[in-house]
Design a protein around this motif. Structure first.
Motif, mmCIF file in Angstrom:
data_model
loop_
_atom_site.group_PDB
_atom_site.id
_atom_site.type_symbol
_atom_site.label_atom_id
_atom_site.label_comp_id
_atom_site.label_asym_id
_atom_site.label_seq_id
_atom_site.Cartn_x
_atom_site.Cartn_y
_atom_site.Cartn_z
ATOM 1 N N LYS A 92 77.057 -10.532 -0.930
ATOM 2 C CA LYS A 92 78.144 -10.445 -1.908
ATOM 3 C C LYS A 92 79.430 -9.929 -1.262
ATOM 4 C CE LYS A 92 78.055 -11.002 -5.774
ATOM 5 N NZ LYS A 92 78.505 -12.106 -6.661
ATOM 6 N N THR A 93 79.341 -8.845 -0.507
ATOM 7 C CA THR A 93 80.554 -8.290 0.107
ATOM 8 C C THR A 93 81.132 -9.233 1.154
ATOM 9 O OG1 THR A 93 79.164 -6.997 1.629
ATOM 10 C CG2 THR A 93 79.964 -5.884 -0.351
ATOM 11 N N ALA A 94 80.271 -9.943 1.884
ATOM 12 C CA ALA A 94 80.773 -10.915 2.859
ATOM 13 C C ALA A 94 81.554 -12.019 2.157
ATOM 14 C CB ALA A 94 79.610 -11.504 3.655
ATOM 15 N N ALA A 95 81.047 -12.463 0.999
ATOM 16 C CA ALA A 95 81.742 -13.505 0.245
ATOM 17 C C ALA A 95 83.073 -12.994 -0.295
ATOM 18 C CB ALA A 95 80.861 -14.001 -0.900
ATOM 19 N N LEU A 96 83.099 -11.765 -0.763
ATOM 20 C CA LEU A 96 84.346 -11.205 -1.283
ATOM 21 C C LEU A 96 85.384 -11.073 -0.173
ATOM 22 C CD1 LEU A 96 82.871 -8.477 -3.662
ATOM 23 C CD2 LEU A 96 84.183 -10.485 -4.364
ATOM 24 N N LYS A 97 84.956 -10.582 0.981
ATOM 25 C CA LYS A 97 85.897 -10.445 2.097
ATOM 26 C C LYS A 97 86.365 -11.809 2.589
ATOM 27 C CE LYS A 97 83.157 -7.626 4.427
ATOM 28 N NZ LYS A 97 82.647 -6.706 5.478
ATOM 29 N N GLY A 98 85.465 -12.777 2.566
ATOM 30 C CA GLY A 98 85.816 -14.107 3.029
ATOM 31 C C GLY A 98 86.705 -14.890 2.087
ATOM 32 N N SER A 99 86.861 -14.405 0.869
ATOM 33 C CA SER A 99 87.658 -15.122 -0.127
ATOM 34 C C SER A 99 89.163 -14.987 0.115
ATOM 35 C CB SER A 99 87.331 -14.588 -1.529
ATOM 36 O OG SER A 99 87.843 -13.270 -1.696
ATOM 37 N N GLY A 100 89.549 -14.005 0.904
ATOM 38 C CA GLY A 100 90.962 -13.741 1.112
ATOM 39 C C GLY A 100 91.578 -12.860 0.039
ATOM 40 N N ALA A 101 90.759 -12.342 -0.867
ATOM 41 C CA ALA A 101 91.275 -11.485 -1.935
ATOM 42 C C ALA A 101 91.729 -10.140 -1.368
ATOM 43 C CB ALA A 101 90.201 -11.273 -3.000
ATOM 44 N N ALA A 102 92.855 -9.662 -1.864
ATOM 45 C CA ALA A 102 93.344 -8.340 -1.479
ATOM 46 C C ALA A 102 92.754 -7.249 -2.349
ATOM 47 C CB ALA A 102 94.867 -8.300 -1.562
ATOM 48 N N PRO B 77 64.874 -1.760 -2.306
ATOM 49 C CA PRO B 77 66.126 -1.489 -1.591
ATOM 50 C C PRO B 77 66.443 -2.503 -0.498
ATOM 51 C CG PRO B 77 64.419 0.086 -0.974
ATOM 52 C CD PRO B 77 63.886 -0.670 -2.146
ATOM 53 N N GLU B 78 65.429 -3.028 0.190
ATOM 54 C CA GLU B 78 65.706 -3.969 1.274
ATOM 55 C C GLU B 78 66.287 -5.271 0.718
ATOM 56 O OE1 GLU B 78 62.782 -2.475 0.859
ATOM 57 O OE2 GLU B 78 62.632 -1.098 2.565
ATOM 58 N N ILE B 79 65.683 -5.762 -0.373
ATOM 59 C CA ILE B 79 66.189 -6.992 -0.978
ATOM 60 C C ILE B 79 67.577 -6.754 -1.561
ATOM 61 C CG2 ILE B 79 65.794 -8.732 -2.755
ATOM 62 C CD1 ILE B 79 62.796 -8.183 -2.460
ATOM 63 N N SER B 80 67.729 -5.644 -2.255
ATOM 64 C CA SER B 80 69.020 -5.308 -2.832
ATOM 65 C C SER B 80 70.094 -5.207 -1.748
ATOM 66 C CB SER B 80 68.923 -3.977 -3.592
ATOM 67 O OG SER B 80 70.189 -3.553 -4.047
ATOM 68 N N GLY B 81 69.756 -4.572 -0.641
ATOM 69 C CA GLY B 81 70.703 -4.436 0.454
ATOM 70 C C GLY B 81 71.132 -5.761 1.029
ATOM 71 N N ALA B 82 70.182 -6.692 1.163
ATOM 72 C CA ALA B 82 70.524 -8.015 1.681
ATOM 73 C C ALA B 82 71.435 -8.763 0.710
ATOM 74 C CB ALA B 82 69.248 -8.820 1.931
ATOM 75 N N MET B 83 71.171 -8.601 -0.574
ATOM 76 C CA MET B 83 71.976 -9.292 -1.585
ATOM 77 C C MET B 83 73.415 -8.768 -1.602
ATOM 78 S SD MET B 83 69.085 -9.418 -4.587
ATOM 79 C CE MET B 83 70.035 -10.292 -5.821
ATOM 80 N N GLY C 261 72.894 -7.391 -6.314
ATOM 81 C CA GLY C 261 71.745 -6.652 -5.812
ATOM 82 C C GLY C 261 71.502 -5.332 -6.510
ATOM 83 N N PHE C 262 72.402 -4.948 -7.423
ATOM 84 C CA PHE C 262 72.217 -3.655 -8.098
ATOM 85 C C PHE C 262 71.044 -3.731 -9.072
ATOM 86 C CE2 PHE C 262 73.495 -0.671 -11.593
ATOM 87 C CZ PHE C 262 73.195 0.477 -10.903
ATOM 88 N N GLY C 263 71.249 -4.430 -10.178
ATOM 89 C CA GLY C 263 70.144 -4.630 -11.112
ATOM 90 C C GLY C 263 69.546 -3.342 -11.636
ATOM 91 N N GLY C 264 70.344 -2.288 -11.743
ATOM 92 C CA GLY C 264 69.815 -1.015 -12.242
ATOM 93 C C GLY C 264 68.744 -0.465 -11.340
ATOM 94 N N SER C 265 67.555 -0.298 -11.880
ATOM 95 C CA SER C 265 66.463 0.285 -11.099
ATOM 96 C C SER C 265 65.926 -0.666 -10.036
ATOM 97 C CB SER C 265 65.322 0.725 -12.025
ATOM 98 O OG SER C 265 64.852 -0.371 -12.791
#
Length: 277
Positions: free
Chosen positions: A221-231, A211-217, A201-205
């Motif tokens: 992403k963070t939900a997937a990272l947390k759900g992966s079990g990665a430390a 911001p709303e679309i970026s925030g949703a993206m 969702g960053f995509g620079g500018s």
């Protein structure tokens, strides 16, 4: 031929085919480092760790102090004239014969691919562009293919997730280089996560304009990272880390992303030198 040349372009989602295999030079005595504006402003430690990794391999690193942005934000926002002038300044700074190592696949992609479009109507400048393109390497690619590093893991076993920026993945295929480096580390399990190849969702500018679309993206992403079990989370692109870590912080989560250079320096010795930080 690169050992990655026959690897699938993306193990989790469809991506463009790999470029023809590059011909890699022998390890040089000297390189330029293009530090990127995001590293300079927000993640200077990652830039210093990239330098330390290269120095640990016996390479002298040169950092032209007048360097600035690669021009990508202006270019992708449609400000072609402004991007061209920024790019022209970088061409002048990196005019020597040394390789240019960049701890960001998206900025490396700008140097290697998009400067050709910016200067398509300037034949003499295109000669400079072709030289710079051929000498430009993303950091993980350079460590793996040019330095031929063999890393040994010095830390406790852990599960780790690798996030690669869209440009790095689709223009430079540097997710493959990052994966290969991490695969050298006994005890490090790289876990694949849902949404692995999607944009954070960053995509620079883009994150400023939408911001709303970026925030949703980035929530996905963070939900997937947390759900992966990665430390731990690593990425070779600090723009993505800026966005992902900001979302983690807003959520009150303790998980944070780290630049790949910092992780590798912190958690490895180099078999070629036996050195540690």
């Amino acid at each position: 031929m690169s050992p990655l040349s026959s690897a699938p372009a993306n193990a989790t989602r469809v991506a463009p085919p790999l470029e023809a295999a590059r011909s890699y030079p022998a390890k040089p005595a000297d390189v330029y480092l293009f530090g990127t504006c995001v590293i300079d402003v927000f993640f200077p430690g990652a830039g210093m760790d990239a330098i330390r990794l290269l120095e640990r391999e016996g390479i002298r690193v040169h950092f032209p102090q007048a360097q600035s942005c690669c021009g990508q934000p202006a270019y992708t926002s449609g400000y072609t004239d402004e991007a061209r002038e920024v790019a022209r300044a970088q061409l002048a700074l990196f005019a020597g014969d040394w390789p240019v190592v960049i701890p960001s696949g998206s900025c490396a992609g700008m140097f290697r691919h998009h400067y050709f479009e910016l200067f398509k109507d300037e034949p003499e400048t295109l000669q400079q562009v072709a030289s710079l393109s051929a000498r430009t390497f993303e950091l993980a690619e350079f460590l793996l293919e040019v330095c031929k590093v063999r890393f040994e893991h010095t830390g406790a076993p852990l599960k780790l997730a690798l996030h690669t920026s869209c440009s790095a993945r689709r223009e430079m295929n540097t997710h493959l280089h990052g994966r290969a480096l991490l695969a050298q580390l006994a005890g490090v399990e790289r876990v694949e996560h849902d949404h692995e190849s999607e944009c954070c969702g960053f995509g620079g500018s883009f994150s400023v304009r939408m911001p709303e679309i970026s925030g949703a993206m980035v929530q996905d992403k963070t939900a997937a990272l947390k759900g992966s079990g990665a430390a731990e989370v690593v990425s070779a692109d600090c723009g993505c880390l800026l966005n992902i870590n900001g979302c983690f912080e807003k959520q009150g989560d303790t998980l944070r992303g780290e630049h790949l250079a910092s992780f590798l320096l912190r958690r490895t010795t180099s078999a070629s030198t036996g050195g540690v930080r």
